[in-house]
Design a protein around this motif. Structure first.
Motif, PDB file in Angstrom:
ATOM      1  N   UNK A  18       0.832  -1.207   0.000  1.00 34.28           N
ATOM      2  CA  UNK A  18       0.000   0.000   0.000  1.00 34.28           C
ATOM      3  C   UNK A  18       0.866   1.257   0.000  1.00 34.28           C
ATOM      4  N   UNK A  19       1.943   1.235   0.766  1.00 33.94           N
ATOM      5  CA  UNK A  19       2.844   2.391   0.801  1.00 33.94           C
ATOM      6  C   UNK A  19       3.535   2.577  -0.545  1.00 33.94           C
ATOM      7  N   UNK A  20       3.967   1.480  -1.163  1.00 38.33           N
ATOM      8  CA  UNK A  20       4.592   1.569  -2.485  1.00 38.33           C
ATOM      9  C   UNK A  20       3.642   2.204  -3.502  1.00 38.33           C
ATOM     10  N   UNK A  21       2.362   1.865  -3.387  1.00 37.88           N
ATOM     11  CA  UNK A  21       1.382   2.409  -4.320  1.00 37.88           C
ATOM     12  C   UNK A  21       1.095   3.887  -4.055  1.00 37.88           C
ATOM     13  N   UNK A  22       1.115   4.275  -2.777  1.00 41.58           N
ATOM     14  CA  UNK A  22       0.765   5.651  -2.422  1.00 41.58           C
ATOM     15  C   UNK A  22       1.917   6.627  -2.593  1.00 41.58           C
ATOM     16  N   UNK A  23       3.142   6.164  -2.419  1.00 45.67           N
ATOM     17  CA  UNK A  23       4.299   7.062  -2.375  1.00 45.67           C
ATOM     18  C   UNK A  23       4.426   7.962  -3.612  1.00 45.67           C
ATOM     19  N   UNK A  24       4.199   7.463  -4.831  1.00 50.67           N
ATOM     20  CA  UNK A  24       4.331   8.354  -5.998  1.00 50.67           C
ATOM     21  C   UNK A  24       3.332   9.504  -6.008  1.00 50.67           C
ATOM     22  N   UNK A  25       2.267   9.400  -5.231  1.00 51.04           N
ATOM     23  CA  UNK A  25       1.254  10.470  -5.197  1.00 51.04           C
ATOM     24  C   UNK A  25       1.518  11.483  -4.091  1.00 51.04           C
ATOM     25  N   UNK A  26       2.517  11.237  -3.252  1.00 55.19           N
ATOM     26  CA  UNK A  26       2.794  12.107  -2.117  1.00 55.19           C
ATOM     27  C   UNK A  26       4.012  12.978  -2.385  1.00 55.19           C
ATOM     28  N   UNK A  27       4.015  14.145  -1.755  1.00 51.23           N
ATOM     29  CA  UNK A  27       5.137  15.071  -1.913  1.00 51.23           C
ATOM     30  C   UNK A  27       5.493  15.687  -0.567  1.00 51.23           C
ATOM     31  N   UNK A  28       6.753  16.039  -0.416  1.00 51.82           N
ATOM     32  CA  UNK A  28       7.232  16.648   0.806  1.00 51.82           C
ATOM     33  C   UNK A  28       7.389  18.145   0.666  1.00 51.82           C
ATOM     34  N   UNK A  29       8.296  18.701   1.446  1.00 44.03           N
ATOM     35  CA  UNK A  29       8.562  20.137   1.436  1.00 44.03           C
ATOM     36  C   UNK A  29       9.002  20.568   0.048  1.00 44.03           C
ATOM     37  N   UNK A  30       8.436  21.670  -0.435  1.00 39.58           N
ATOM     38  CA  UNK A  30       8.774  22.160  -1.763  1.00 39.58           C
ATOM     39  C   UNK A  30       8.277  21.256  -2.873  1.00 39.58           C
ATOM     40  N   UNK A  31       7.264  20.427  -2.574  1.00 37.06           N
ATOM     41  CA  UNK A  31       6.694  19.482  -3.541  1.00 37.06           C
ATOM     42  C   UNK A  31       7.700  18.440  -4.022  1.00 37.06           C
ATOM     43  N   UNK A  32       8.737  18.195  -3.233  1.00 32.27           N
ATOM     44  CA  UNK A  32       9.737  17.190  -3.593  1.00 32.27           C
ATOM     45  C   UNK A  32       9.139  15.791  -3.500  1.00 32.27           C
ATOM     46  N   UNK A  33       9.407  14.919  -4.468  1.00 34.00           N
ATOM     47  CA  UNK A  33       8.899  13.545  -4.402  1.00 34.00           C
ATOM     48  C   UNK A  33       9.519  12.776  -3.241  1.00 34.00           C
ATOM     49  N   UNK A  34       8.743  11.885  -2.657  1.00 33.12           N
ATOM     50  CA  UNK A  34       9.218  11.073  -1.541  1.00 33.12           C
ATOM     51  C   UNK A  34       9.828   9.775  -2.045  1.00 33.12           C
ATOM     52  N   UNK A  35      10.722   9.207  -1.242  1.00 31.20           N
ATOM     53  CA  UNK A  35      11.344   7.929  -1.586  1.00 31.20           C
ATOM     54  C   UNK A  35      11.617   7.151  -0.303  1.00 31.20           C
ATOM     55  N   UNK A  36      11.797   5.852  -0.446  1.00 33.55           N
ATOM     56  CA  UNK A  36      12.133   4.991   0.683  1.00 33.55           C
ATOM     57  C   UNK A  36      13.631   4.705   0.671  1.00 33.55           C
TER      58      UNK A  36
END
Length: 285
Positions: A18-36
């Protein structure tokens, strides 16, 4: 040429589909993409949720300056919170200190691997649990104005005596309400004893966060997910017995109050973290 970047870490977590599927839709500070960033430690898989942030905004000197910028602090805190809350819907999560940054991904992985056992143990304890807050407020209506305690028309008195009488009535009223708040806190403790596994007692909120109401209790509870509805219903039922108080349940939250990460190892340590920030960013009021 790209500006230098640091690795900002939001939380430790257990990787899930579920996290793998959601991660591409989430963004951090400055709209930076998240990664594991996965740990190299043995045992159950563990990862940091991370993203790039500008080195110029998150090095040690910059963070000290930003500590005086309330708008910047609010933005970072809200974004940090939004990321952690989103992760919590997909996997067990251990929120980390706001503005924890490392020189690069390699340093962050080293830190995660060094703390693999401690983080794993805490995540196991938090699995299938959620944080809820309970607050008790004294409402403005519980404090009488002078007009409520003046002498009757058939018993005229001097302005000085009328003032003293009003102050005495006000004092008695507030004492009664504080006593009611004490009884309410005891009732909440009794409910918590049946439904919660841990409690953290936070300092009452003050200032703009409470407006005209006085906050006298501000506790956080770690509750098994299968008991959350029963806990909230029991608090709501108890609140009806105390009409002069406002009793508020907040949440569900990721376990901010129960994260308390283990001490950082001597090496590698974070490049910087926000001075004065708590071990886990608190949820908004």
């Amino acid at each position: 040429m790209n500006a230098p970047a640091l690795t900002y870490v939001y939380a430790a977590t257990r990787p899930t589909s579920d996290l793998d599927a959601a991660l591409p839709t989430l963004h951090g500070i400055g709209q930076a993409p998240l990664r594991l960033l996965h740990s190299d430690g043995e045992g159950t898989p563990l990862a940091f949720v991370a993203a790039d942030v500008p080195e110029g905004d998150f090095n040690e000197t910059a963070l000290k300056n930003h500590f005086e910028d309330l708008d910047w602090l609010e933005y970072v805190a809200r974004t940090h919170h939004d990321v952690v809350q989103a992760i919590a819907t997909c996997a067990s999560v251990l929120p980390l200190r706001m503005a924890t940054v490392y020189q690069d991904d390699h340093r962050a992985r080293q830190a995660l691997t060094a703390q693999h056992h401690a983080f794993s143990q805490r995540l196991d304890q938090l699995r299938a649990h959620t944080e809820y807050g309970v607050k008790i407020y004294l409402t403005p209506s519980t404090t009488p104005g002078p007009e409520q305690a003046t002498a009757s028309p058939t018993q005229p008195t001097s302005p000085g005596k009328a003032y003293l009488r009003a102050r005495k009535a006000q004092h008695h009223t507030r004492e009664a309400v504080y006593q009611q708040a004490q009884h309410a806190a005891q009732a909440i403790d009794a409910i918590a004893a049946h439904h919660t596994t841990q409690r953290v007692r936070h300092a009452p909120q003050r200032g703009a966060l409470t407006a005209t109401q006085e906050n006298v209790l501000n506790d956080a509870y770690l509750i098994p997910d299968d008991q959350a509805e029963e806990f909230q219903a029991a608090i709501a039922d108890a609140a009806r017995r105390f009409p002069d108080l406002r009793i508020e349940v907040t949440g569900p939250w990721a376990p901010y109050s129960f994260a308390t990460p283990p001490p950082e190892p001597p090496n590698p340590a974070p490049t910087s973290s926000l001075p004065g920030a708590p071990a886990a960013s608190p949820p908004p009021p």
